[in-house]
Enzyme design. Structure first.
Site, short mmCIF file in Angstrom:
data_model
loop_
_atom_site.label_atom_id
_atom_site.label_comp_id
_atom_site.label_asym_id
_atom_site.label_seq_id
_atom_site.Cartn_x
_atom_site.Cartn_y
_atom_site.Cartn_z
N TYR A 23 86.27 16.64 58.00
CA TYR A 23 85.13 16.24 58.84
C TYR A 23 85.70 15.41 59.99
O TYR A 23 85.35 14.25 60.20
CB TYR A 23 84.05 15.50 58.05
N HIS A 28 90.73 10.76 63.88
CA HIS A 28 91.75 11.60 63.25
C HIS A 28 92.63 12.25 64.33
O HIS A 28 93.85 12.33 64.18
CB HIS A 28 91.10 12.74 62.45
P1 AMP Z 1 89.80 9.84 56.18
O1 AMP Z 1 89.60 11.27 56.54
O2 AMP Z 1 88.61 8.98 56.41
O3 AMP Z 1 90.40 9.66 54.81
O4 AMP Z 1 90.88 9.27 57.18
C1 AMP Z 1 92.11 9.91 57.37
C2 AMP Z 1 92.98 9.04 58.25
O5 AMP Z 1 92.32 8.84 59.50
C3 AMP Z 1 93.24 7.65 57.67
O6 AMP Z 1 94.57 7.26 57.95
C4 AMP Z 1 92.25 6.79 58.42
O7 AMP Z 1 92.64 5.44 58.53
C5 AMP Z 1 92.26 7.46 59.78
N1 AMP Z 1 91.05 7.13 60.53
C6 AMP Z 1 89.76 7.25 60.11
N2 AMP Z 1 88.92 6.79 61.05
C7 AMP Z 1 89.68 6.38 62.10
C8 AMP Z 1 89.40 5.80 63.37
N3 AMP Z 1 88.15 5.54 63.77
N4 AMP Z 1 90.44 5.50 64.17
C9 AMP Z 1 91.72 5.74 63.78
N5 AMP Z 1 92.05 6.29 62.60
C10 AMP Z 1 91.05 6.59 61.76
#
Ligand code: AMP
Length: 279
Positions: A23, A28
Site C-alpha cells: 500500500y 516508501h
Molecule cells: P511499512 O510499509 O509501513 O511497514 O513501512 C515500510 C518502510 O517505509 C519502513 O521502513 C517505514 O519506516 C518506511 N516509511 C513508512 N512511512 C514513511 C514515511 N512517511 N516517510 C518515510 N518512510 C516511511
C-alpha cells in the site's frame, strides 16, 4: 530471490533493499530513491511487499490492513525498482499452520519501551521477518524510514549483533502538506479524523518550540502534560504514549533539552498513529 541475488552479486552488482508491507506511498518511494542512490544506476533495487502476520497483535488490524498490489506494482515500475519480492505466508513461515514453525529473532534492550511496551510481540515479529528477508535478498544496503524510529534503531542493532554484512540507512519521514506523516494506515482516517490527525505534527512542533524557547532544560513530566492536553483537545484523540528519550539507548529522559527525542503514539478513533522528532 536468493538465487537471483547470488547471481547479481556474482556479477559484481550492488543490491539495495526496501522492506515494506505494501500500500505504497511517497514515504516508501523516497526509500526506493535512496536505495537507488546507494547502489548506483547499474545496481539492483528490491522492494519487498509482505504484510507480516507475526508483527501484529491478536487485536490489531492484520486482516484489514490495506492492500493494492496492482497499484504498488505500477509505482515500483515507475520508480525503477528491479524486483518486487512478494512472498506468501507459506513461504515465509513454513509449518506455521501446523505448529511447526518455532524460530524467532529477539532484540532484548531497545525494544523494552515505547512500541515494545504498547505492542508486546511486535518487535519480535519485525526482527524475525527482517532477518529472514535479509537472508533471502542478501542486500548490500537496506533503507528504513525515520517515521518508525525505534524500528530502524532495533534493526540496526540486530544487524550489528547478528553480523549481517550490510549497511542500514535511515531516511527522513515524508509528510503530507499539512504535516501528517505519510502512512498506509492514514487510509483508515475517515471524515474529520484526517484533519484531527494533524495534531501529532502540531505536538512535535510545540515540543520543539518549547525546547527552543527555554534556555534551561525542561521537565519531561510538565511537557508531557502540556502535549497530552494539546492532543486530547481533538475530540477523537487518545494518547497511548508521549515519551522523551535518549535516541541511542531509548532510556527515558526526565529532563528535556535540545537533542532529546520525542515519540508519540495516538489513537485517532480506532486508528493508532505514531510520529517522532529530534528536539
Ligand atoms: P511499512 O510499509 O509501513 O511497514 O513501512 C515500510 C518502510 O517505509 C519502513 O521502513 C517505514 O519506516 C518506511 N516509511 C513508512 N512511512 C514513511 C514515511 N512517511 N516517510 C518515510 N518512510 C516511511
Amino acid at each position: 530471490m536468493q538465487k537471483l541475488s547470488n547471481q547479481w552479486r556474482g556479477s559484481g552488482l550492488r543490491v539495495g533493499f526496501v522492506p515494506t508491507m505494501g500500500y505504497l506511498h511517497a514515504g516508501h518511494m523516497s526509500l526506493v530513491k535512496c536505495a537507488r542512490r546507494l547502489v548506483g544506476p547499474k545496481g539492483r533495487v528490491v522492494v519487498s511487499i509482505y504484510v507480516n502476520p507475526t508483527q501484529f497483535g491478536p487485536k490489531e488490524d492484520l486482516s484489514r490492513y490495506p492492500r493494492d498490489f496492482a497499484r504498488d506494482k505500477k509505482l515500483c515500475q515507475e520508480a525503477g525498482v528491479d524486483v518486487i519480492f512478494a512472498p506468501t505466508d507459506r513461504e515465509m513461515y513454513p509449518g506455521k499452520k501446523t505448529g511447526a514453525y518455532s524460530t524467532y529473532v529477539v532484540e532484548e534492550q531497545l525494544t523494552r519501551r515505547l512500541e515494545g511496551a504498547s505492542r508486546p510481540t511486535h518487535f519480535r515479529g519485525v526482527t524475525t521477518i527482517v532477518a529472514k528477508l535479509f537472508h533471502l535478498v542478501q542486500p548490500d544496503a537496506a533503507v528504513f524510514g525515520a517515521k518508525d524510529f525505534q524500528q530502524a534503531t532495533v534493526i540496526r542493532r540486530m544487524s550489528t549483533d547478528l553480523n549481517f554484512p550490510l549497511k542500514i540507512v535511515v531516511a527522513p519521514t515524508v509528510r503530507e502538506p499539512d504535516g501528517l506523516a505519510m502512512s498506509s494506515r492514514n487510509k483508515y482516517l475517515e471524515g474529520s479524523l484526517r484533519e484531527q490527525a494533524v495534531v501529532l505534527w502540531r505536538a512535535l512542533q510545540a515540543a520543539k518550540a518549547a525546547v527552543k524557547k527555554t534556555k534551561r532544560a525542561l521537565s519531561a513530566k510538565k511537557l508531557k502534560k502540556d502535549l497530552r492536553k494539546l492532543i486530547e483537545e481533538q475530540p477523537d484523540a487518545r494518547v497511548d504514549y508521549i515519551d522523551f528519550f535518549n535516541p541511542d539507548t531509548f532510556e527515558e529522559s526526565k529532563i528535556v533539552a535540545a537533542g532529546a527525542h520525542l515519540a508519540l503514539a495516538v489513537f485517532m478513533g480506532k486508528t493508532r498513529l505514531i510520529d517522532n522528532a529530534r528536539l
